[in-house]
Design an enzyme around this catalytic site. Sequence first.
Site, PDB file in Angstrom:
ATOM      1  N   GLY A  43      59.097 -34.685  19.843  1.00 54.51           N
ATOM      2  CA  GLY A  43      58.528 -35.782  20.605  1.00 54.51           C
ATOM      3  C   GLY A  43      57.939 -35.290  21.917  1.00 54.51           C
ATOM      4  N   HIS A  44      57.198 -34.184  21.841  1.00 57.46           N
ATOM      5  CA  HIS A  44      56.548 -33.625  23.025  1.00 57.46           C
ATOM      6  C   HIS A  44      55.458 -32.642  22.588  1.00 57.46           C
ATOM      7  CE1 HIS A  44      59.949 -30.858  22.147  1.00 57.46           C
ATOM      8  NE2 HIS A  44      59.017 -29.933  22.376  1.00 57.46           N
ATOM      9  N   ARG A  45      54.729 -32.160  23.559  1.00 58.93           N
ATOM     10  CA  ARG A  45      53.771 -31.073  23.385  1.00 58.93           C
ATOM     11  C   ARG A  45      53.955 -30.146  24.576  1.00 58.93           C
ATOM     12  NH1 ARG A  45      48.532 -33.648  25.892  1.00 58.93           N
ATOM     13  NH2 ARG A  45      49.359 -35.701  26.372  1.00 58.93           N
ATOM     14  N   TRP A  89      51.204 -32.427  19.782  1.00 56.71           N
ATOM     15  CA  TRP A  89      52.350 -33.340  19.881  1.00 56.71           C
ATOM     16  C   TRP A  89      53.077 -33.238  18.544  1.00 56.71           C
ATOM     17  CZ3 TRP A  89      54.783 -36.480  23.290  1.00 56.71           C
ATOM     18  CH2 TRP A  89      55.658 -37.438  22.767  1.00 56.71           C
ATOM     19  N   HIS A  90      54.385 -33.024  18.569  1.00 59.10           N
ATOM     20  CA  HIS A  90      55.101 -32.850  17.302  1.00 59.10           C
ATOM     21  C   HIS A  90      56.451 -33.568  17.324  1.00 59.10           C
ATOM     22  CE1 HIS A  90      56.273 -29.524  19.944  1.00 59.10           C
ATOM     23  NE2 HIS A  90      57.430 -29.496  19.299  1.00 59.10           N
TER      24      HIS A  90
END
Length: 121
Positions: A43-45, A89-90
């Site tokens: 839930g970030h990049r 973003w993953h």
Amino acid sequence: MAKKIKLKKFTDKRGSLTVLDKEIKFKVERTYLIYNAGKERGGHRHKKNIQAMIAVQGSCKIFVNDGKNKKYFILSNKNDCLILKPNDWHVMNSFSKNCILLVLCSEKYHKNDYINEPYDN
């Protein structure tokens, strides 16, 4: 956009060997395992960090959004490696009960390298 690559595998009567050294195009500065995962991770990049992810056991799904394209990747084979660029973003989810996800990073952990806001699209 992230891409999935096939790692070289060598098999003989002694077993199998998967080689990473020529496939990972960055110097590995940090390595960690994700296991016993709950519903969702990530839930970030990043600003700089490149990551390579391999499900060394079990499987998981990884949603990637680079701001232009969105795609789901499934890691379920020890020879599949997902390369994430910093702007990807993953979110990792759908972990099998026995999933062990190996993550290789181009950067050491830096809190300021994380971007926690998803893209608007």
